[in-house]
Design a protein around this motif. Structure first.
Motif, PDB file in Angstrom:
ATOM      1  N   ALA A 280     -16.319 -29.206  -6.380  1.00 48.00           N
ATOM      2  CA  ALA A 280     -16.944 -30.475  -6.779  1.00 48.00           C
ATOM      3  C   ALA A 280     -18.455 -30.423  -6.621  1.00 48.00           C
ATOM      4  O   ALA A 280     -19.203 -30.960  -7.451  1.00 48.00           O
ATOM      5  CB  ALA A 280     -16.363 -31.622  -5.946  1.00 48.00           C
ATOM      6  N   GLU A 281     -18.927 -29.758  -5.606  1.00 52.87           N
ATOM      7  CA  GLU A 281     -20.380 -29.634  -5.392  1.00 52.87           C
ATOM      8  C   GLU A 281     -21.028 -28.870  -6.538  1.00 52.87           C
ATOM      9  O   GLU A 281     -22.116 -29.230  -7.011  1.00 52.87           O
ATOM     10  CB  GLU A 281     -20.626 -28.938  -4.063  1.00 52.87           C
ATOM     11  N   TYR A 282     -20.356 -27.814  -7.010  1.00 49.92           N
ATOM     12  CA  TYR A 282     -20.895 -27.040  -8.117  1.00 49.92           C
ATOM     13  C   TYR A 282     -20.843 -27.839  -9.420  1.00 49.92           C
ATOM     14  O   TYR A 282     -21.718 -27.702 -10.287  1.00 49.92           O
ATOM     15  CB  TYR A 282     -20.137 -25.721  -8.251  1.00 49.92           C
ATOM     16  N   ALA A 283     -19.798 -28.670  -9.591  1.00 52.17           N
ATOM     17  CA  ALA A 283     -19.713 -29.510 -10.786  1.00 52.17           C
ATOM     18  C   ALA A 283     -20.853 -30.529 -10.815  1.00 52.17           C
ATOM     19  O   ALA A 283     -21.446 -30.795 -11.873  1.00 52.17           O
ATOM     20  CB  ALA A 283     -18.362 -30.222 -10.827  1.00 52.17           C
TER      21      ALA A 283
ATOM     22  N   LEU B  11     -23.931 -28.753 -11.937  1.00 55.12           N
ATOM     23  CA  LEU B  11     -23.938 -28.532 -13.385  1.00 55.12           C
ATOM     24  C   LEU B  11     -24.296 -29.823 -14.120  1.00 55.12           C
ATOM     25  O   LEU B  11     -25.051 -29.809 -15.102  1.00 55.12           O
ATOM     26  CB  LEU B  11     -22.567 -28.026 -13.827  1.00 55.12           C
ATOM     27  N   ALA B  12     -23.767 -30.949 -13.658  1.00 59.50           N
ATOM     28  CA  ALA B  12     -24.078 -32.221 -14.305  1.00 59.50           C
ATOM     29  C   ALA B  12     -25.556 -32.556 -14.203  1.00 59.50           C
ATOM     30  O   ALA B  12     -26.161 -33.118 -15.127  1.00 59.50           O
ATOM     31  CB  ALA B  12     -23.227 -33.325 -13.687  1.00 59.50           C
ATOM     32  N   SER B  13     -26.169 -32.216 -13.082  1.00 62.02           N
ATOM     33  CA  SER B  13     -27.598 -32.503 -12.924  1.00 62.02           C
ATOM     34  C   SER B  13     -28.464 -31.654 -13.845  1.00 62.02           C
ATOM     35  O   SER B  13     -29.634 -31.987 -14.081  1.00 62.02           O
ATOM     36  CB  SER B  13     -28.007 -32.265 -11.471  1.00 62.02           C
ATOM     37  N   ALA B  14     -27.912 -30.561 -14.392  1.00 60.85           N
ATOM     38  CA  ALA B  14     -28.672 -29.709 -15.320  1.00 60.85           C
ATOM     39  C   ALA B  14     -28.388 -30.027 -16.778  1.00 60.85           C
ATOM     40  O   ALA B  14     -28.788 -29.270 -17.675  1.00 60.85           O
ATOM     41  CB  ALA B  14     -28.344 -28.236 -15.039  1.00 60.85           C
TER      42      ALA B  14
END
Length: 367
Positions: free
Chosen positions: A291-294, A297-300
């Motif tokens: 979830a942290e990696y997702a 990704l959303a912030s990029a």
């Protein structure tokens, strides 16, 4: 310790603290103190001996006082006390604190007795009994603190050392001990989520280790006895009679190997279970952290959309670069001809409004 030399095998019924100390020191506890007749010294034995000492010393001091007056009684009491102090200092079973107390009391008595006699001539008759009281206190302290055996056989057969087992049997004990270490490591790694019941497994394995070790000690004794009989055999008929003994020894060897193989196979199963548990933990950790990696990704996501005006800025920068390169070329040619003024070309990058932007940009860059 070498991998091929096992640790001492300790009676599993002993407390953990004593078992760890025996294993760490690689030797069994010191044997219990015994008297010359073989009697093991217990607290009751020391109390009985102390009572006999006190009665004998008291009778001797009283007899001396009655026969020669208090001076003789005092001398006998001082001698008895100093003899007891010497015993406390020299005997190994004496507690260190009692040894120091005895030396201090002896020195203090030698110094204080003459002063007490001179200070109280009328009451000097009690001085021998004061010294005798110090003697009684030392004997009592020694009886209460000396090293003794709690029970007649509490030190018998507590540990089996590697030297008690034949060298070629060391591998059996080492294999069992490696399995015990594997299970203990699994217990520490699994912690509260122990699904292997490692506590019970350790109890069973230590019991098996102790039984196998005792069996190997007896095996060594019988093997040596058989070898002596075989070497002393007077005829082939005698050796033929000894063959059943050898067969029994070989059968025991085979049974020990089979049991050790079962134990080591259990150790391998434990290792696989721990590896599977470790793999499950790492997969769970990876799943929980996805979830942290997702979120990252959303912030990029803004990178997928080209920003407004960035293309125009790129065209301006490229035009400025070409103008600057052309001016540098003209300046270089002017320096070579040394006199002609350079003819600056009009900026033209083929884009609407590019000339004005290039001019403004070149002025900003220091043209």
């Amino acid at each position: 310790m070498s991998e091929d030399v096992p640790r001492p095998v300790v009676d599993p019924t002993l407390p953990d603290v004593l078992r760890e100390r025996i294993t760490r020191e690689n030797r069994p506890p010191d044997p219990p103190p015994r008297r010359a007749n073989g009697e093991i010294v217990t607290r009751a034995v020391r109390a009985r001996e102390s009572a006999v000492q006190v009665l004998a010393a008291g009778f001797t001091a009283a007899l001396a006082s009655a026969a020669g007056g208090w001076p003789l009684g005092l001398a006998v009491a001082v001698v008895i006390l100093l003899a007891q102090v010497l015993v406390l200092i020299c005997v190994e079973d004496t507690h260190p604190a009692t040894r120091v107390l005895g030396a201090t009391a002896g020195a203090g008595t030698v110094v204080a007795t003459p002063a007490m006699v001179m200070a109280a001539p009328d009451g000097a008759a009690v001085v021998p009994w004061l010294v005798f009281g110090v003697f009684v206190a030392l004997v009592g302290a020694d009886a209460a603190t000396a090293r003794v055996s709690r029970t007649p056989d509490d030190h018998e057969g507590l540990a089996i050392l590697p030297d008690d087992v034949s060298d070629h049997d060391h591998a059996h004990l080492s294999a069992v001990q490696r399995t015990i270490d594997q299970v203990a490591s699994a217990r520490d790694e699994l912690g509260g989520g122990d699904s292997l019941d490692t506590e019970r497994a350790l109890a069973v394995l230590r019991d098996q280790e102790w039984r196998i070790a005792k069996l190997l000690v007896r095996q060594r004794e019988l093997r040596r006895a058989h070898l002596r009989r075989w070497q002393r055999a007077a005829s082939p008929r005698v050796r033929e009679a000894l063959k059943p003994q050898r067969e029994h020894l070989n059968t025991v060897d085979a049974a020990v190997r089979a049991r050790v193989e079962e134990i080591t196979e259990y150790g391998r199963l434990v290792e696989r279970a721990v590896a599977a548990h470790r793999e499950w933990e790492q997969c769970q950790e990876a799943l929980d952290s996805t979830a942290e990696y997702a979120e990252h990704l959303a912030s990029a996501a803004f990178l997928d959309t080209r920003p407004t005006g960035l293309g125009a800025l790129a065209v301006t920068a490229e035009a400025a670069r070409r103008v600057r390169d052309e001016r540098v070329r003209l300046l270089a040619d002017h320096a070579l001809t040394a006199g002609d003024a350079p003819d600056w070309p009009a900026p033209d990058d083929g884009a609407p409004g590019a000339a004005e932007r290039v001019s403004a940009e070149s002025d900003r860059l220091g043209a």
